[in-house]
Design a protein around this motif. Structure first.
Motif, short mmCIF file in Angstrom:
data_model
loop_
_atom_site.label_atom_id
_atom_site.label_comp_id
_atom_site.label_asym_id
_atom_site.label_seq_id
_atom_site.Cartn_x
_atom_site.Cartn_y
_atom_site.Cartn_z
N VAL A 30 51.95 0.81 -21.02
CA VAL A 30 51.13 -0.41 -21.03
C VAL A 30 49.85 -0.21 -21.86
O VAL A 30 49.43 -1.13 -22.57
CB VAL A 30 50.80 -0.84 -19.58
N ALA A 31 49.31 1.01 -21.84
CA ALA A 31 48.06 1.24 -22.60
C ALA A 31 48.31 1.03 -24.09
O ALA A 31 47.54 0.34 -24.76
CB ALA A 31 47.55 2.65 -22.31
N LYS A 32 49.45 1.57 -24.58
CA LYS A 32 49.74 1.45 -26.02
C LYS A 32 49.85 -0.04 -26.40
O LYS A 32 49.27 -0.50 -27.37
CB LYS A 32 51.05 2.18 -26.34
N LYS A 33 50.55 -0.80 -25.55
CA LYS A 33 50.72 -2.25 -25.81
C LYS A 33 49.36 -2.94 -25.88
O LYS A 33 49.08 -3.71 -26.79
CB LYS A 33 51.53 -2.84 -24.64
N LEU A 34 48.48 -2.59 -24.93
CA LEU A 34 47.17 -3.23 -24.87
C LEU A 34 46.31 -2.85 -26.05
O LEU A 34 45.50 -3.64 -26.53
CB LEU A 34 46.46 -2.84 -23.56
N LEU A 35 46.50 -1.61 -26.57
CA LEU A 35 45.66 -1.16 -27.70
C LEU A 35 46.10 -1.84 -29.00
O LEU A 35 45.35 -1.92 -29.95
CB LEU A 35 45.73 0.37 -27.82
N GLN A 36 47.36 -2.33 -29.01
CA GLN A 36 47.85 -2.96 -30.25
C GLN A 36 47.15 -4.27 -30.54
O GLN A 36 46.70 -4.52 -31.64
CB GLN A 36 49.36 -3.21 -30.13
N PHE A 97 44.25 4.76 -17.15
CA PHE A 97 42.95 4.53 -17.79
C PHE A 97 42.25 5.84 -18.14
O PHE A 97 41.63 5.95 -19.18
CB PHE A 97 42.05 3.70 -16.88
N SER A 98 42.38 6.85 -17.27
CA SER A 98 41.63 8.09 -17.52
C SER A 98 42.48 9.15 -18.22
O SER A 98 42.03 10.27 -18.39
CB SER A 98 41.05 8.65 -16.22
N SER A 99 43.68 8.76 -18.68
CA SER A 99 44.49 9.75 -19.42
C SER A 99 43.87 9.97 -20.80
O SER A 99 43.20 9.08 -21.33
CB SER A 99 45.93 9.27 -19.55
N LYS A 100 44.08 11.17 -21.35
CA LYS A 100 43.47 11.55 -22.63
C LYS A 100 43.94 10.60 -23.72
O LYS A 100 45.12 10.40 -23.91
CB LYS A 100 43.87 13.00 -22.97
N MET A 101 42.99 9.96 -24.43
CA MET A 101 43.35 9.08 -25.54
C MET A 101 42.49 9.46 -26.74
O MET A 101 41.40 10.00 -26.58
CB MET A 101 43.07 7.62 -25.15
N PRO A 102 42.97 9.10 -27.98
CA PRO A 102 42.16 9.39 -29.17
C PRO A 102 40.79 8.74 -29.03
O PRO A 102 40.64 7.73 -28.33
CB PRO A 102 42.95 8.75 -30.31
N ASN A 103 39.79 9.30 -29.74
CA ASN A 103 38.41 8.79 -29.64
C ASN A 103 38.32 7.28 -29.79
O ASN A 103 38.93 6.72 -30.69
CB ASN A 103 37.54 9.46 -30.72
N GLY A 104 37.60 6.66 -28.88
CA GLY A 104 37.33 5.22 -28.98
C GLY A 104 38.42 4.37 -28.35
O GLY A 104 38.21 3.19 -28.08
N HIS A 105 39.59 4.97 -28.08
CA HIS A 105 40.68 4.14 -27.53
C HIS A 105 40.39 3.69 -26.10
O HIS A 105 40.74 2.58 -25.71
CB HIS A 105 42.00 4.92 -27.60
N THR A 106 39.76 4.58 -25.31
CA THR A 106 39.46 4.20 -23.92
C THR A 106 38.52 3.00 -23.90
O THR A 106 38.69 2.08 -23.10
CB THR A 106 38.83 5.39 -23.16
N GLU A 107 37.56 2.99 -24.85
CA GLU A 107 36.60 1.87 -24.91
C GLU A 107 37.35 0.58 -25.27
O GLU A 107 37.11 -0.48 -24.70
CB GLU A 107 35.48 2.15 -25.95
N VAL A 108 38.28 0.68 -26.23
CA VAL A 108 39.05 -0.53 -26.62
C VAL A 108 39.87 -1.00 -25.42
O VAL A 108 39.89 -2.19 -25.09
CB VAL A 108 40.00 -0.21 -27.82
#
Ligand SMILES: O=C(NC1CCCCC1)[C@H](C1CCCCC1)n1c(-c2ccc(-c3nnn[nH]3)cc2)nc2ccccc21
Length: 233
Positions: A30-36, A97-108
């Motif tokens: 779901v995170a990948k979908k939301l980041l798109q 939400f707290s899984s490791k993501m590339p820089n700035g992705h958690t904010e997006v």
């Protein structure tokens, strides 16, 4: 300072739970979908109900592998699943939400969730929970056990034989306490902080029905499974 020793039986017990937890994770990320892209409130609500529906199905499979669960009274098995489904989905959301993501992705991701359609008043408690879970830096054994402990909570509504549930929850708490001492040797309060998150989860549970109806859109549609589990419609 006594040496913390996990017995062979406890190690085997832990592996059963961890293996079941890892095998039963939601397929679509779901995170990948939301980041798109940013979706409309209607699309986001549909995404939430799809994710929550598959999470409940995954939760049932995981729960069946918790030692002793299938030997409980069948009605109590349902009461435990019904009573913990919302908390387990917030725990899973927090872990996503707290899984490791590339820089700035958690904010997006945070921005997308803030604009998803949920009403403002629930943002603070929800993100406080996500951030405090993230700060714990749980290892996967702790995540798996915390989910199993949440499910095996004796004082859920309609549970008849609470002692039977306590007898299954206790060994999981014993292993979790030892794991915390082993993985976080310099934080003697870590185990207590972990259990404190379960209290926080209960308050999110309390908000949940209001959160659902507060999504800024009309005609909230649910799947039959969610109607059962979420007590809606
Ligand atoms: O899909 C999601 N969560 C699934 C994650 C995997 C387990 C099952 C739930 C939702 C996104 C939906 C689409 C719009 C953005 C949020 N989600 C939530 C979340 C959860 C509940 C409500 C809510 N509203 N009313 N009742 N519960 C709202 C948001 N927090 C998340 C943090 C990280 C990643 C996804 C997150």
């Amino acid at each position: 300072k006594e040496k913390v020793v996990i017995t062979k039986d406890q190690q085997a017990f832990m592996n059963v739970i961890l293996d079941a937890y890892n095998r039963h994770q939601i397929p679509p990320d779901v995170a990948k979908k939301l980041l798109q892209e940013q979706y409309s409130a209607e699309e986001n609500f549909l995404l939430l109900t799809e994710m929550a529906t598959s999470q409940v199905q995954v939760l049932v499979e995981f729960t069946k592998h918790i030692p002793g669960f299938l030997s409980l009274d069948h009605e109590d098995q349902i009461a435990l699943l019904k009573g913990s489904a919302v908390e387990a989905s917030f725990l899973r959301s927090a872990q996503v939400f707290s899984s490791k993501m590339p820089n700035g992705h958690t904010e997006v991701l945070e921005e997308r969730i803030r604009k998803s359609g949920i009403s403002e008043e629930f943002m603070t408690p929800m993100f406080n929970f996500y951030k405090t879970i993230g700060e714990l830096h749980m290892v996967e054994e702790e995540q798996a056990l915390l989910t199993a402990i949440t499910i095996m909570t004796p004082d859920r509504p309609y549970v008849k034989d609470q002692q039977a549930v306590e007898r299954l929850q206790e060994p999981m708490l014993d292993v979790l306490r030892k794991l915390c001492a082993l993985h976080h040797p310099h934080e003697p309060q870590y185990f207590a902080r972990l259990l404190g998150r379960l209290t926080e989860l209960r308050t999110l549970n309390h908000y949940h029905a209001e959160m659902l109806t507060s999504w800024r859109m009309n005609d909230h549609k649910f799947t039959p499974l969610l109607c059962e589990i979420w007590d809606v419609q």
